[in-house]
Design an enzyme around this catalytic site. Structure first.
Site, short mmCIF file in Angstrom:
data_model
loop_
_atom_site.label_atom_id
_atom_site.label_comp_id
_atom_site.label_asym_id
_atom_site.label_seq_id
_atom_site.Cartn_x
_atom_site.Cartn_y
_atom_site.Cartn_z
N SER A 21 0.81 -1.21 0.00
CA SER A 21 0.00 0.00 0.00
C SER A 21 0.86 1.27 0.00
CB SER A 21 -0.89 0.00 1.24
OG SER A 21 -1.66 1.17 1.26
N GLY A 72 1.76 11.44 4.09
CA GLY A 72 0.62 11.93 4.88
C GLY A 72 -0.72 11.46 4.36
N CYS A 130 0.27 4.23 10.50
CA CYS A 130 0.94 5.24 9.67
C CYS A 130 1.65 6.24 10.56
CB CYS A 130 -0.03 5.97 8.76
SG CYS A 130 0.86 7.15 7.72
N THR A 193 6.36 1.37 8.07
CA THR A 193 7.69 1.99 8.10
C THR A 193 8.14 2.31 9.53
OG1 THR A 193 6.58 4.09 7.75
CG2 THR A 193 7.47 2.99 5.82
N GLY A 217 12.53 0.17 2.62
CA GLY A 217 13.60 -0.27 1.73
C GLY A 217 14.49 -1.31 2.40
N GLY A 244 11.37 -3.97 2.76
CA GLY A 244 12.67 -4.10 2.11
C GLY A 244 12.80 -5.22 1.11
#
Ligand SMILES: Cc1cc2nc3c(=O)[nH]c(=O)nc-3n(C[C@H](O)[C@H](O)[C@H](O)COP(=O)(O)OP(=O)(O)OC[C@H]3O[C@@H](n4cnc5c(N)ncnc54)[C@H](O)[C@@H]3O)c2cc1C
Ligand SMILES: Cc1cc2nc3c(=O)[nH]c(=O)nc-3n(C[C@H](O)[C@H](O)[C@H](O)COP(=O)(O)O)c2cc1C
Ligand code: FES
Lengths: 304, 258
Positions: A21, A72, A130, A193, A217, A244
């Site tokens: 996503s 965002g 998020c 993340t 990543g 990653g």
């Protein structure tokens, strides 16, 4: 026999590869480059109740073997996604996993209720992790009780199975995983993340306008593997792993750690054809490893 | 169509201090629609420098499947790119974005091409195409200093060219606007690419003119999927962000809030 097929709640996947996503928009851009029906599934960009403009720019910065982003959750809002994005995706033979975000429980519930009725949406991914939005977002994903309640509230209205996306920005990810399982989650997706920042060498100021951003990543892969390894031995629901993944070997690693399928995020920016390339290379890799079906690899890092 | 291709380096040379000109050959050259489009270059085979670098197409030679790019080696990625030699291959995604509309200026009319620093390169192909069509191009090119001025002769060969440097070491001392103040406003269209403060000054000075500006923003995907490269439009309504990579980088004057 399809050696790559994966059965998960609500999802009959031709193969375990799906774009993550936020890294694939709503498919239109990559749909011009290859046939999206090749994919196992597509996790579309986060949808919120109202349209969102997201954060100021710069929104991305490169870091060693990774990147930071603070988009965002910019998106056209529930109505926009229902009218303009999901119907377009119907031309492809590919299940859609809708990523649902919000600032309060009622937002999540409303988005989930409506978006789960779209004919091609076969699962929801609750974005309780998020790091780039001020309210909501991460607080839902770091407090076990709130995570459990939100999961239960969404489960009560969703027409399709619900996967909850976990944040790595917690002390003990297993605790949150157990909480969402108690809340009725059908599966888990992880990881989102990791919070990070980068400073401009000349000015010493943060490069990302939002100051901090989410790290993704290859740099985050060891963190993702460790967390999936732990969570998959703690809960009974399946995991879609991410963080990653750049190539076919990374996919094997994630399955070995305990994921049943995987999502590829940042790698799409490096190589827009990364998903079909991995799918093509998977059977050869299975031969190399001497396994008949991909499911044999799941959790082999801890299975006797 | 957007293509990912391993393009062949035909040549690489330093044309000014830390400014490199690289010629690349490959099939994607046939897909280029307009001057001002850009390519997205992978600067490392490994994953250490992860993101691609956006670089404008400075010159197009469709007959020989060749493009020229001009870039400043300033960070790790572009410095690494400057080490590539003739015969090497470079992973390129492109052509990307929408370029300058050549059709907006008619034969016999005058166009002003205003560039700043590393924003100058895409104006070169633009000028070639406009000139070939019979448009009279006037170039106003701003640089920091004489040692980073490039393509002066190339632009002069196409038409009237004004060089401006901040320190006055080549041409007029000052900014592009210093020269623009003394030029006639008898022109049909202006096209501009350079740093944002320059674009803003140009747009204000030629507020009543038809113009096209090329913008820069940090990019993730380069194709419109990640929403990294948005910029705000002057209509402050809902959903008023547009993407530099796929809606731009060139926009009509007045569209982007600067
Ligand atoms: C549409 C477009 C066209 C461009 N055309 C040219 C050109 O023709 N010639 C030229 O020299 N430069 C051009 N640039 C700027 C060029 O992309 C950056 O200078 C370059 O990416 C810097 O990379 P680096 O590895 O040297 O810097 P690093 O600092 O090592 O890069 C780190 C990261 O920051 C990003 N970044 C840094 N500066 C910029 C910037 N100014 N714009 C966007 N991303 C940036 C890089 O892409 C990379 O992801 C263009 C930019 C855009 C958006
Ligand atoms: C630019 C960008 C935007 C993202 N947007 C979202 C999002 O909208 N919703 C979400 O749940 N995750 C989002 N993510 C997180 C990714 O889905 C994924 O979890 C993370 O990037 C780790 O995978 P990767 O290392 O393969 O990118 C985003 C990531 C990036 C890089
Ligand atoms: S760089 Fe991804 S949308 Fe423009």
């Amino acid at each position: 026999m399809n050696r790559l097929s994966v059965e998960l709640p609500g999802l009959h996947l031709k193969n375990p590869i799906m774009p993550a996503s936020g890294c694939f928009g709503f498919g239109q851009e990559y749909g011009k480059m290859y046939d999206l029906s090749l994919l196992g599934a597509i996790m579309i960009k986060a949808t919120t109740l109202e349209p969102r403009l997201g954060n100021p720019t710069p929104r991305v910065a490169e870091t060693p073997s990774g990147m930071l982003n603070a988009i965002g959750l910019q998106n056209p809002g529930l109505a926009g996604v229902m009218e303009n994005e999901l119907p377009w995706l119907e031309q492809f033979d590919v299940p859609i996993i809708a990523n649902v975000a919000g600032t309060e429980t009622a937002d999540y519930v409303e988005v989930a209720k409506v978006i789960s009725t779209a004919p091609n949406v076969q699962a929801l991914e609750l974005n309780i992790s998020c790091p780039n939005v001020k309210e909501g977002g991460i607080t839902f994903g770091t407090d076990p009780l709130i995570a459990e309640e939100l999961t239960a509230a969404v489960k009560a209205v969703s027409k399709v199975p619900v996967y909850v996306k976990l944040s790595p920005n917690v002390t003990d990810v297993k605790e949150i995983a157990l909480a969402v399982e108690r809340g009725g989650a059908d599966g888990i997706t992880m990881i989102n993340t990791l919070l990070g920042m980068r400073l401009d060498e000349k000015t010493g100021k943060p490069i990302i306008a939002n100051v901090t951003g989410g790290l993704s990543g290859p740099a985050v892969k060891p963190v993702a593997l460790k967390m999936i390894y732990e969570v998959s031995q703690t809960v009974d629901i399946p995991i879609i792993g991410m963080g990653g993944i750049m190539n076919v070997q990374d996919v094997i690693d994630f399955l070995s750690a305990g994921a049943s399928a995987v999502a590829v995020g940042t790698a799409n920016f490096v190589n827009p054809f990364v998903c079909p390339t991995i799918i093509e290379e998977l059977p050869g890799k299975l031969d190399e490893l001497g396994v008949e079906h991909i499911s044999e690899l799941v959790g082999r890092s801890y299975r006797s | 169509m957007i293509i990912q291709e391993s393009m062949l380096v035909q040549s690489q040379r330093e044309i000014a201090h830390n400014i490199f000109e690289m010629k690349l050959q490959g099939k994607l050259v046939q897909e280029i629609q307009a001057p001002g489009q850009f390519i997205h270059i992978r600067v490392s085979e490994a994953f250490d420098m992860l993101l691609r670098r956006p670089i404008s197409i400075a010159s197009i030679d469709q007959e020989n499947d060749e493009i020229t790019i001009i870039y400043r080696a300033e960070g790790d990625g572009t410095r690494s790119l400057s080490k590539r030699n003739e015969g090497d291959r470079v992973d390129v995604l492109g052509p990307l974005g929408n370029g300058f509309p050549v059709e907006e200026t008619n034969a016999g009319e005058v166009a002003y091409l205003i560039g700043g620093g590393i924003g100058v390169p895409p104006l070169y192909e633009l000028s070639k195409q406009l000139t070939a069509k019979g448009v009279t191009c006037v170039h106003i090119l701003g640089f920091q200093s004489e040692n980073v001025v490039f393509y002066e002769e190339e632009f002069k060969a196409l038409g009237e060219t004004h060089i401006v440097t901040v320190d006055g070491t080549n041409g007029t001392e000052g900014f592009v606007t210093t020269v623009m103040q003394n030029l006639s406003e008898q022109f049909a269209t202006y096209y501009s690419c350079g740093p944002q403060p320059m674009l803003k000054a140009v747009q204000e000075m030629y507020a009543n003119k038809k113009g096209y500006l090329s913008f820069e923003e940090r990019m993730g995907c380069g194709v419109g999927a990640c929403f990294a490269c948005v910029c705000q439009t002057t209509e402050r309504a809902e959903a008023n962000y547009i993407k530099v990579c796929s809606d731009g980088p060139v926009f009509p004057a007045g569209v982007i809030a600067i």
